[in-house]
Design a protein around this motif. Structure first.
Motif, mmCIF file in Angstrom:
data_model
loop_
_atom_site.group_PDB
_atom_site.id
_atom_site.type_symbol
_atom_site.label_atom_id
_atom_site.label_comp_id
_atom_site.label_asym_id
_atom_site.label_seq_id
_atom_site.Cartn_x
_atom_site.Cartn_y
_atom_site.Cartn_z
ATOM 1 N N LEU A 4 0.831 -1.203 0.000
ATOM 2 C CA LEU A 4 0.000 0.000 0.000
ATOM 3 C C LEU A 4 0.868 1.257 0.000
ATOM 4 O O LEU A 4 0.592 2.212 -0.729
ATOM 5 N N ILE A 5 1.918 1.238 0.781
ATOM 6 C CA ILE A 5 2.833 2.382 0.822
ATOM 7 C C ILE A 5 3.545 2.546 -0.515
ATOM 8 O O ILE A 5 3.674 3.661 -1.039
ATOM 9 N N ALA A 6 3.971 1.445 -1.108
ATOM 10 C CA ALA A 6 4.641 1.501 -2.404
ATOM 11 C C ALA A 6 3.691 2.024 -3.478
ATOM 12 O O ALA A 6 4.091 2.821 -4.339
ATOM 13 N N ALA A 7 2.438 1.607 -3.433
ATOM 14 C CA ALA A 7 1.458 2.087 -4.403
ATOM 15 C C ALA A 7 1.215 3.583 -4.222
ATOM 16 O O ALA A 7 1.094 4.330 -5.203
ATOM 17 N N ALA A 8 1.139 4.045 -2.984
ATOM 18 C CA ALA A 8 0.933 5.473 -2.723
ATOM 19 C C ALA A 8 2.123 6.298 -3.201
ATOM 20 O O ALA A 8 1.946 7.382 -3.783
ATOM 21 N N ILE A 9 3.334 5.798 -2.997
ATOM 22 C CA ILE A 9 4.527 6.510 -3.457
ATOM 23 C C ILE A 9 4.556 6.556 -4.986
ATOM 24 O O ILE A 9 4.856 7.590 -5.582
ATOM 25 N N GLY A 10 4.216 5.464 -5.633
ATOM 26 C CA GLY A 10 4.182 5.424 -7.096
ATOM 27 C C GLY A 10 3.134 6.363 -7.666
ATOM 28 O O GLY A 10 3.364 7.049 -8.656
ATOM 29 N N LEU A 11 1.983 6.396 -7.032
ATOM 30 C CA LEU A 11 0.917 7.291 -7.485
ATOM 31 C C LEU A 11 1.323 8.748 -7.313
ATOM 32 O O LEU A 11 1.086 9.580 -8.190
ATOM 33 N N ALA A 13 4.384 9.911 -7.309
ATOM 34 C CA ALA A 13 5.420 10.204 -8.292
ATOM 35 C C ALA A 13 4.820 10.431 -9.674
ATOM 36 O O ALA A 13 5.223 11.346 -10.398
ATOM 37 N N ALA A 14 3.847 9.612 -10.039
ATOM 38 C CA ALA A 14 3.200 9.775 -11.339
ATOM 39 C C ALA A 14 2.447 11.100 -11.406
ATOM 40 O O ALA A 14 2.485 11.803 -12.425
ATOM 41 N N LEU A 15 1.768 11.447 -10.342
ATOM 42 C CA LEU A 15 1.033 12.713 -10.301
ATOM 43 C C LEU A 15 1.997 13.893 -10.382
ATOM 44 O O LEU A 15 1.740 14.874 -11.088
ATOM 45 N N ALA A 16 3.124 13.802 -9.697
ATOM 46 C CA ALA A 16 4.123 14.876 -9.751
ATOM 47 C C ALA A 16 4.679 15.015 -11.171
ATOM 48 O O ALA A 16 4.904 16.132 -11.648
ATOM 49 N N LEU A 17 4.899 13.910 -11.850
ATOM 50 C CA LEU A 17 5.393 13.956 -13.219
ATOM 51 C C LEU A 17 4.386 14.623 -14.145
ATOM 52 O O LEU A 17 4.750 15.471 -14.966
ATOM 53 N N VAL A 18 3.118 14.268 -14.004
ATOM 54 C CA VAL A 18 2.075 14.873 -14.838
ATOM 55 C C VAL A 18 1.972 16.369 -14.574
ATOM 56 O O VAL A 18 1.878 17.167 -15.511
ATOM 57 N N LEU A 19 2.021 16.758 -13.323
ATOM 58 C CA LEU A 19 1.934 18.184 -12.996
ATOM 59 C C LEU A 19 3.156 18.946 -13.508
ATOM 60 O O LEU A 19 3.034 20.086 -13.958
ATOM 61 N N THR A 20 4.322 18.323 -13.461
ATOM 62 C CA THR A 20 5.528 18.966 -13.973
ATOM 63 C C THR A 20 5.435 19.179 -15.480
ATOM 64 O O THR A 20 5.746 20.256 -15.989
ATOM 65 N N ILE A 21 4.994 18.161 -16.199
ATOM 66 C CA ILE A 21 4.852 18.280 -17.652
ATOM 67 C C ILE A 21 3.796 19.329 -17.993
ATOM 68 O O ILE A 21 3.962 20.121 -18.924
#
Length: 44
Positions: A4-11, A13-21
């Motif tokens: 669950l923690i790994a999934a939250a960290i991955g999510l 990170a993906a959200l941060a990447l989308v916001l950065t782009i």
């Protein structure tokens, strides 16, 4: 619990990447006027 923690960290990170782009913006450019060849030309 680790999964669950790994999934939250991955999510996060993906959200941060989308916001950065999104913040950087889409690169400017234009499409090619030439049509793409989608089939092999038939030889007579």
């Amino acid at each position: 619990m680790r999964a669950l923690i790994a999934a939250a960290i991955g999510l996060a990170a993906a959200l941060a990447l989308v916001l950065t782009i999104t913040a950087i913006g889409v690169p400017t450019g234009k499409t090619s006027p030439k049509p793409l060849m989608t089939t092999v030309p038939q030889h007579p």
